[in-house]
Design a protein around this motif. Sequence first.
Motif, short mmCIF file in Angstrom:
data_model
loop_
_atom_site.label_atom_id
_atom_site.label_comp_id
_atom_site.label_asym_id
_atom_site.label_seq_id
_atom_site.Cartn_x
_atom_site.Cartn_y
_atom_site.Cartn_z
N UNK A 161 0.89 -1.51 0.12
CA UNK A 161 -0.30 -0.29 -0.33
C UNK A 161 1.18 1.65 0.42
N UNK A 162 1.98 1.31 0.31
CA UNK A 162 3.05 1.92 1.12
C UNK A 162 3.70 2.14 -0.57
N UNK A 163 4.05 1.70 -0.79
CA UNK A 163 4.76 1.23 -2.18
C UNK A 163 3.33 2.13 -3.29
N UNK A 164 3.02 2.23 -3.13
CA UNK A 164 1.37 2.04 -4.29
C UNK A 164 1.37 3.89 -4.18
N UNK A 165 0.99 4.21 -3.34
CA UNK A 165 0.62 5.68 -2.65
C UNK A 165 1.51 6.59 -2.84
N UNK A 166 2.86 6.29 -2.91
CA UNK A 166 4.30 6.48 -3.30
C UNK A 166 4.34 6.89 -4.50
N UNK A 167 3.86 5.33 -5.72
CA UNK A 167 4.40 5.87 -6.88
C UNK A 167 2.86 6.47 -7.64
N UNK A 168 1.45 6.68 -6.98
CA UNK A 168 0.40 7.63 -7.25
C UNK A 168 1.05 8.86 -6.98
N UNK A 169 1.95 8.97 -5.83
CA UNK A 169 2.94 10.87 -5.98
C UNK A 169 3.37 11.48 -6.81
N UNK A 170 4.16 10.00 -6.85
CA UNK A 170 4.91 10.02 -8.22
C UNK A 170 4.95 10.03 -9.68
N UNK A 171 3.63 9.70 -9.42
CA UNK A 171 2.52 9.65 -11.05
C UNK A 171 2.28 10.73 -11.39
N UNK A 172 1.22 11.69 -10.43
CA UNK A 172 1.08 12.63 -10.68
C UNK A 172 0.88 14.03 -11.04
N UNK A 173 1.90 13.98 -11.18
CA UNK A 173 2.56 15.45 -11.78
C UNK A 173 2.28 14.87 -13.22
N UNK A 174 3.50 13.98 -13.66
CA UNK A 174 3.07 13.24 -15.25
C UNK A 174 1.80 12.93 -15.57
N UNK A 175 0.81 13.16 -14.88
CA UNK A 175 -0.77 12.11 -15.01
C UNK A 175 -0.73 14.23 -15.23
N UNK A 176 -0.91 14.85 -14.80
CA UNK A 176 -1.27 15.95 -14.74
C UNK A 176 -0.64 16.96 -16.18
N UNK A 177 0.23 16.46 -16.18
CA UNK A 177 1.21 17.23 -17.81
C UNK A 177 0.32 16.03 -19.21
N UNK A 178 0.55 15.50 -19.19
CA UNK A 178 -0.85 14.51 -19.73
C UNK A 178 -1.85 15.51 -20.30
N UNK A 179 -2.40 15.24 -18.94
CA UNK A 179 -4.04 16.24 -19.36
C UNK A 179 -3.65 17.67 -19.66
N UNK A 180 -2.98 17.86 -19.57
CA UNK A 180 -2.80 19.12 -19.88
C UNK A 180 -2.25 19.43 -21.76
N UNK A 181 -1.61 18.27 -21.79
CA UNK A 181 -1.16 18.48 -23.44
C UNK A 181 -2.42 18.27 -24.30
N UNK A 182 -3.09 16.90 -23.55
CA UNK A 182 -4.61 16.51 -23.93
C UNK A 182 -5.19 18.10 -24.78
N UNK A 183 -5.95 18.33 -23.04
CA UNK A 183 -6.79 19.81 -23.40
C UNK A 183 -6.29 20.91 -24.58
N UNK A 184 -4.90 20.96 -24.79
CA UNK A 184 -4.10 22.34 -25.53
C UNK A 184 -4.81 21.75 -26.60
N UNK A 185 -5.08 20.55 -27.35
CA UNK A 185 -5.19 20.12 -28.21
C UNK A 185 -7.09 20.64 -28.50
N UNK A 186 -7.65 20.21 -27.45
CA UNK A 186 -8.76 20.87 -28.00
C UNK A 186 -9.08 22.92 -28.25
N UNK A 187 -8.06 23.32 -26.86
CA UNK A 187 -8.44 24.57 -26.94
C UNK A 187 -7.94 25.29 -28.15
N UNK A 188 -6.97 24.56 -29.00
CA UNK A 188 -6.41 25.08 -30.16
C UNK A 188 -7.50 24.91 -30.94
N UNK A 189 -8.26 23.48 -31.42
CA UNK A 189 -9.21 23.59 -32.57
C UNK A 189 -10.45 25.09 -31.83
#
Length: 126
Positions: A79-107
């Motif tokens: 559980x602790x390992x998973x929680x740490x992975x989630x914390x580390x991946x959180x920033x990457x997920x946020x960056x990925x979602x921001x990139x996905x949002x840029x394309x529809x905004x440009x369109x």
Amino acid sequence: MSDYDRRAHLKQVHESRKAKTIQRVDESIRRLVKAKEGINFNSVATDAGVSKSTLYNNPEIRARIESLRQKQAQVSTPKQVKREMDENNKDAIIASLKRKMKKPEEENKQLREKLKFSYAEVYQRI
């Protein structure tokens, strides 16, 4: 019947019960370690079917449980390992979602510009 020594018999019964209790506690600890469950006085007492005071009053068992509990505290649980992975991946997920949002905004921006020109053409025709 005169050879019967009540004290010796009680001592023998006590030693037998003590040995069985220690054996049950050892088996319980092995099961808990194998199942990768938490080792503490409550879990061992419940699994072995003995009282916590029995575990606390036996110095060998007490030392063994305390050392195992200490070792488990140092090792990260799944559980602790998973929680740490989630914390580390959180920033990457946020960056990925921001990139996905840029394309529809440009369109959307391009479509609004086209709509402005379309409105201008319709207005000129009137």
